[in-house]
Write a protein that holds these residues in place. Structure first.
Motif, short mmCIF file in Angstrom:
data_model
loop_
_atom_site.label_atom_id
_atom_site.label_comp_id
_atom_site.label_asym_id
_atom_site.label_seq_id
_atom_site.Cartn_x
_atom_site.Cartn_y
_atom_site.Cartn_z
N THR A 93 0.81 -1.23 0.00
CA THR A 93 0.00 0.00 0.00
C THR A 93 0.84 1.27 0.00
N ALA A 94 2.14 1.14 -0.19
CA ALA A 94 3.02 2.31 -0.18
C ALA A 94 4.04 2.19 -1.31
N GLU A 95 4.65 3.31 -1.66
CA GLU A 95 5.70 3.32 -2.69
C GLU A 95 6.94 2.58 -2.18
N GLN A 96 7.16 2.68 -0.87
CA GLN A 96 8.28 2.02 -0.20
C GLN A 96 7.80 1.71 1.21
N THR A 97 8.33 0.64 1.80
CA THR A 97 7.90 0.25 3.14
C THR A 97 8.14 1.39 4.13
N VAL A 98 7.10 1.66 4.93
CA VAL A 98 7.13 2.73 5.93
C VAL A 98 6.81 2.10 7.28
N GLU A 99 7.65 2.35 8.26
CA GLU A 99 7.39 1.85 9.61
C GLU A 99 8.01 2.79 10.61
N ASP A 100 7.43 2.79 11.80
CA ASP A 100 7.95 3.59 12.90
C ASP A 100 7.57 2.86 14.18
N PRO A 101 8.50 2.10 14.76
CA PRO A 101 8.19 1.31 15.96
C PRO A 101 7.74 2.14 17.15
N SER A 102 8.01 3.43 17.15
CA SER A 102 7.60 4.26 18.27
C SER A 102 6.10 4.56 18.25
N VAL A 103 5.44 4.30 17.13
CA VAL A 103 4.00 4.57 17.02
C VAL A 103 3.25 3.39 17.62
N GLN A 107 -4.99 4.93 16.90
CA GLN A 107 -5.49 5.93 15.95
C GLN A 107 -4.35 6.45 15.06
N GLU A 108 -3.17 6.59 15.63
CA GLU A 108 -2.02 7.03 14.84
C GLU A 108 -1.59 5.92 13.88
N ARG A 109 -1.66 4.67 14.33
CA ARG A 109 -1.37 3.55 13.43
C ARG A 109 -2.38 3.50 12.29
N LEU A 110 -3.63 3.74 12.59
CA LEU A 110 -4.67 3.79 11.55
C LEU A 110 -4.31 4.86 10.53
N ARG A 111 -3.95 6.03 11.00
CA ARG A 111 -3.61 7.13 10.11
C ARG A 111 -2.37 6.83 9.27
N LEU A 112 -1.33 6.31 9.91
CA LEU A 112 -0.06 6.09 9.22
C LEU A 112 0.00 4.79 8.42
N PHE A 113 -0.58 3.73 8.99
CA PHE A 113 -0.40 2.39 8.41
C PHE A 113 -1.67 1.77 7.87
#
Length: 169
Positions: A93-103, A107-113
């Motif tokens: 679902t992204a141009e390149q894998t995006v992750e941030d373990p601090s999230v 609701q922020e995971r829903l928004r970002l991931f």
């Protein structure tokens, strides 16, 4: 040795379970971290089976929920027989894998991931992550295996990717 292949099915889809069970029989093992209707509860980053246990591993739309997906990939490689294969699928679902373990906020995971329990969005570089774990990867589209009707019933659009992974020889 059992003439049927030993198969590990992670987070088994109800529509696939009876078909796999019918064709594989007693060598078919279902696993999930939390579900009660599986053969074994298991964390795929610490698979409790010895090296070279499974001929087939099927894991669809699970790794985006796993904080250490690379460790899970290495575990799949470890328990896969040298001549076996793993079918691994994730939403791309992204141009390149995006992750941030601090999230950690849902609701922020829903928004970002894209989902409250996802820890990343994968991009086409998913195959490189698999190669980094030691797999040889063959990337395919669902229409190679399924009719249009089967794809619709399984919710597998043409743009989805199926990653068939084998050990390096």
């Amino acid at each position: 040795m059992n003439s049927q292949p030993a198969m590990l099915h992670v987070a088994p889809e109800p529509c696939l379970r009876p078909h796999f069970k019918e064709h594989i029989g007693e060598s078919y093992l279902t696993a999930d971290l939390l579900a009660n209707d599986v053969d074994v509860n298991m964390d795929i980053t610490e698979i409790q089976y010895p090296d070279n246990t499974f001929d087939v591993i099927y894991c669809s739309h699970v790794l985006e929920h796993v904080p250490d997906d690379r460790k899970a990939m290495k575990e799949f490689l470890r328990v896969l027989n040298p001549d076996g294969f793993a079918v691994l699928m994730v939403p791309i679902t992204a141009e390149q894998t995006v992750e941030d373990p601090s999230v950690t906020d849902p609701q922020e995971r829903l928004r970002l991931f894209g989902q409250e329990d996802h820890v990343r969005r994968y991009g086409p570089d998913f195959s490189e992550r698999l190669r980094g774990a030691g797999f040889v990867v063959d990337e395919m589209t669902p229409n190679r295996f399924c009719s249009e009707a089967e794809q619709r019933a399984s919710r597998l659009p043409d743009e989805d990717r199926i990653y068939v992974c084998r050990r390096k020889h």
